[in-house]
Design an enzyme around this catalytic site. Structure first.
Site, PDB file in Angstrom:
ATOM      1  N   GLU A 116       0.845  -1.211   0.000  1.00  0.00           N
ATOM      2  CA  GLU A 116       0.000   0.000   0.000  1.00  0.00           C
ATOM      3  C   GLU A 116       0.868   1.243   0.000  1.00  0.00           C
ATOM      4  O   GLU A 116       1.863   1.320   0.741  1.00  0.00           O
ATOM      5  CB  GLU A 116      -0.891  -0.042   1.243  1.00  0.00           C
ATOM      6  CG  GLU A 116      -2.277   0.480   1.032  1.00  0.00           C
ATOM      7  CD  GLU A 116      -3.115  -0.339   0.046  1.00  0.00           C
ATOM      8  OE1 GLU A 116      -3.055  -0.061  -1.170  1.00  0.00           O
ATOM      9  OE2 GLU A 116      -3.824  -1.240   0.498  1.00  0.00           O
ATOM     10  N   HIS A 117       0.487   2.198  -0.839  1.00  0.00           N
ATOM     11  CA  HIS A 117       1.260   3.449  -1.013  1.00  0.00           C
ATOM     12  C   HIS A 117       2.687   3.162  -1.475  1.00  0.00           C
ATOM     13  O   HIS A 117       3.615   3.920  -1.159  1.00  0.00           O
ATOM     14  CB  HIS A 117       1.249   4.299   0.267  1.00  0.00           C
ATOM     15  CG  HIS A 117      -0.081   4.947   0.505  1.00  0.00           C
ATOM     16  ND1 HIS A 117      -0.441   6.145  -0.061  1.00  0.00           N
ATOM     17  CD2 HIS A 117      -1.151   4.544   1.232  1.00  0.00           C
ATOM     18  CE1 HIS A 117      -1.679   6.453   0.306  1.00  0.00           C
ATOM     19  NE2 HIS A 117      -2.137   5.494   1.103  1.00  0.00           N
ATOM     20  N   THR A 118       2.835   2.084  -2.186  1.00  0.00           N
ATOM     21  CA  THR A 118       4.149   1.777  -2.766  1.00  0.00           C
ATOM     22  C   THR A 118       4.173   2.053  -4.262  1.00  0.00           C
ATOM     23  O   THR A 118       5.245   2.200  -4.839  1.00  0.00           O
ATOM     24  CB  THR A 118       4.486   0.280  -2.564  1.00  0.00           C
ATOM     25  OG1 THR A 118       3.348  -0.481  -2.973  1.00  0.00           O
ATOM     26  CG2 THR A 118       4.805  -0.033  -1.126  1.00  0.00           C
ATOM     27  N   ASP A 119       2.989   2.128  -4.900  1.00  0.00           N
ATOM     28  CA  ASP A 119       2.999   2.197  -6.378  1.00  0.00           C
ATOM     29  C   ASP A 119       3.698   3.450  -6.889  1.00  0.00           C
ATOM     30  O   ASP A 119       4.487   3.395  -7.830  1.00  0.00           O
ATOM     31  CB  ASP A 119       1.598   2.010  -6.982  1.00  0.00           C
ATOM     32  CG  ASP A 119       0.530   2.975  -6.521  1.00  0.00           C
ATOM     33  OD1 ASP A 119       0.794   3.789  -5.609  1.00  0.00           O
ATOM     34  OD2 ASP A 119      -0.587   2.931  -7.088  1.00  0.00           O
ATOM     35  N   GLY A 144     -16.401   5.346  -2.657  1.00  0.00           N
ATOM     36  CA  GLY A 144     -15.823   5.752  -1.374  1.00  0.00           C
ATOM     37  C   GLY A 144     -15.443   4.594  -0.471  1.00  0.00           C
ATOM     38  O   GLY A 144     -15.093   4.798   0.691  1.00  0.00           O
ATOM     39  N   GLY A 152     -12.986   2.447  -1.190  1.00  0.00           N
ATOM     40  CA  GLY A 152     -11.596   2.069  -1.417  1.00  0.00           C
ATOM     41  C   GLY A 152     -11.437   0.939  -2.415  1.00  0.00           C
ATOM     42  O   GLY A 152     -10.398   0.286  -2.466  1.00  0.00           O
ATOM     43  N   SER A 154     -13.709   2.855  -7.544  1.00  0.00           N
ATOM     44  CA  SER A 154     -14.799   3.055  -8.514  1.00  0.00           C
ATOM     45  C   SER A 154     -14.385   4.046  -9.595  1.00  0.00           C
ATOM     46  O   SER A 154     -14.776   3.899 -10.764  1.00  0.00           O
ATOM     47  CB  SER A 154     -16.062   3.537  -7.797  1.00  0.00           C
ATOM     48  OG  SER A 154     -15.787   4.711  -7.074  1.00  0.00           O
ATOM     49  N   ASP A 212      -4.493   1.032  -9.487  1.00  0.00           N
ATOM     50  CA  ASP A 212      -5.934   0.797  -9.640  1.00  0.00           C
ATOM     51  C   ASP A 212      -6.306   0.564 -11.097  1.00  0.00           C
ATOM     52  O   ASP A 212      -7.060  -0.356 -11.436  1.00  0.00           O
ATOM     53  CB  ASP A 212      -6.723   1.978  -9.079  1.00  0.00           C
ATOM     54  CG  ASP A 212      -6.354   2.296  -7.638  1.00  0.00           C
ATOM     55  OD1 ASP A 212      -5.711   1.438  -6.992  1.00  0.00           O
ATOM     56  OD2 ASP A 212      -6.689   3.380  -7.162  1.00  0.00           O
TER      57      ASP A 212
HETATM   58  C1  GLA Z   1      -5.145   4.777  -4.023  1.00  0.00           C
HETATM   59  C2  GLA Z   1      -4.372   5.148  -5.288  1.00  0.00           C
HETATM   60  C3  GLA Z   1      -3.375   4.052  -5.667  1.00  0.00           C
HETATM   61  C4  GLA Z   1      -2.505   3.651  -4.485  1.00  0.00           C
HETATM   62  C5  GLA Z   1      -3.349   3.412  -3.234  1.00  0.00           C
HETATM   63  C6  GLA Z   1      -2.519   3.202  -2.009  1.00  0.00           C
HETATM   64  O1  GLA Z   1      -5.964   3.674  -4.271  1.00  0.00           O
HETATM   65  O2  GLA Z   1      -5.261   5.388  -6.347  1.00  0.00           O
HETATM   66  O3  GLA Z   1      -2.597   4.473  -6.754  1.00  0.00           O
HETATM   67  O4  GLA Z   1      -1.509   4.592  -4.252  1.00  0.00           O
HETATM   68  O5  GLA Z   1      -4.240   4.494  -2.979  1.00  0.00           O
HETATM   69  O6  GLA Z   1      -1.770   2.050  -2.147  1.00  0.00           O
END
Ligand code: GLA
Length: 389
Positions: free
Chosen positions: A37-40, A124, A126, A129, A174
């Site tokens: 998570e938050h690595t992309d 909303g 996560g 959408s 995503d």
């Molecule tokens: C959201 C962003 C993704 C990713 C996540 C956290 O979904 O759209 O690109 O950064 O947060 O992993």
């Protein structure tokens, strides 16, 4: 038209009703993310899967300079002037406009089109959408106007639409998952070069369950952009003091971050430590999956949650409550917040025989402690964007 008809039938029927011609119908799914998570946007690894909930679009050229767009979810329509693609006061239309804007920037003609959209990816929660809609739109335009884009290029285009038109500096995960998903598989994606590997989901007696907080805090988008810039600040420090060729936090070893604790502002230090740890944790978690060691995988999910809560600071009391509440449940192997944060869902690995009881206990405790109704989704994986037959 029956509202019980499948969504691809609903958009098609609605389109025929309003425009009296047959449209192309395309769907593109939402996603879950097991870990990473938050690595992309730090060139790291992620482990998403497409789900069986999607955005649907029925679309056809309008034959004029304008197009009429209808949302069945919002019971609204807008008329769009294709010679002047600009931000619209109608929120949902901007996700389509952003993609049109980027497609026009490819230098190929994008004749005006009419469309009807609908979706069942909860907004909303996560599950992305908005990326599902953006991916559906570019996939449809690619079909309709022969743009010749690979799924890979479509994902990048949809990301640029979100970054530049909507203003959320999201990473690639995503859209990539929405376009590349494969039923019964997760995708291990290297966000540096977009190479990927499909892993079968083999969870035995366990299932992936999402618990939905039912909240989305308003600071989500701005905090997301702030986290991105904190990572960039950290990267610049390591480029300056260690190696100008570092391209992203992916290149910075954990020990190098730790050695600079006193030299970095606390926030920047915490963000960098989380990201560098999470990238390694994700790789190790993929090994756990390969080895069938779900218990080890689950522990890493909890570790990710703690990192997102204390170091990256994108959790919220509702998410923390739900992750913590599973700790004494022997049927839960792992739980953590999923996606951008500040609301939405936790993702959990739960023994199938225990899901119902767990849901009842959590819902009661959550209502008492947080005053919100708990939502629950069983995750069913799905395929990526496709034309509906
Ligand atoms: C959201 C962003 C993704 C990713 C996540 C956290 O979904 O759209 O690109 O950064 O947060 O992993």
């Amino acid at each position: 038209m029956s509202s019980f008809a499948p969504l691809h039938v609903q958009v098609e029927n609605s389109f025929q009703h309003h425009f009296s011609r047959k449209p192309l119908v395309v769907s593109s799914p939402g996603r879950v993310n097991l870990i990473g998570e938050h690595t992309d946007y730090n060139d790291g690894f992620v482990l998403p899967a497409a789900i069986d909930k999607a955005a649907y679009i029925a679309i056809s050229p309008s034959g004029s300079t304008h197009g009429k767009w209808i949302s069945l979810d919002f019971s609204e329509f807008v008329t769009i002037d294709f010679q002047n693609i600009t931000i619209n006061s109608v929120g949902w239309a901007n996700y389509i406009l952003g993609v049109v804007d980027q497609a026009q920037k490819l230098g190929k003609p994008i004749p005006a089109f009419d469309c009807v959209v609908v979706g069942d990816v909860p907004i909303g929660s996560g599950m992305s959408s908005s990326a599902a809609l953006e991916s559906a739109v570019i996939f449809a335009l690619n079909e309709l106007y022969d743009l010749g884009l690979s799924r890979w290029k479509m994902a990048l285009l949809a990301q640029r639409a979100e970054n530049e038109f909507i203003g959320v500096k999201c990473g690639i995960m995503d859209m990539f998952a929405s376009l590349h998903g494969k039923v019964n598989h997760v995708i291990r994606l290297d966000c540096r070069d977009l190479s990927f590997e499909y892993f079968p989901i083999e969870l035995g007696d366990y299932k992936i369950v999402l618990f939905d907080t039912g909240v989305k805090h308003s600071l989500a988008d701005s905090a997301y952009n702030t986290r991105r810039s904190e990572c960039e600040t950290g990267l610049r420090f390591f480029q300056k003091h260690y190696n100008p060729n570092f391209k992203a936090l992916r290149d910075v070893p954990i020990a190098m971050v730790q050695a600079n604790r006193s030299r970095l502002p606390k926030e920047v230090y915490d963000r960098c430590l989380y990201v560098t740890e999470e990238i390694q944790r994700t790789l190790a978690a993929c090994e756990d999956l390969k080895n069938g060691d779900l218990a080890a995988f689950g522990l890493k999910m909890y570790a990710t949650h703690e990192g997102l809560r204390h170091l990256y600071q994108v959790s919220c009391p509702e998410l923390d409550f739900l992750a913590d509440a599973t700790r004494d449940e022997s049927s839960v192997l792992g739980a953590r917040m999923m996606g951008g944060g500040f609301g939405g869902c936790t993702i959990n690995i739960v023994h199938q025989d225990a899901i119902e009881g767990l849901n009842e206990r959590l819902a009661k405790a959550y209502q008492e402690a947080m005053g919100h109704k708990l939502g629950m989704y069983m995750v069913v994986t799905g395929d990526g964007a496709k034309v509906q037959a």
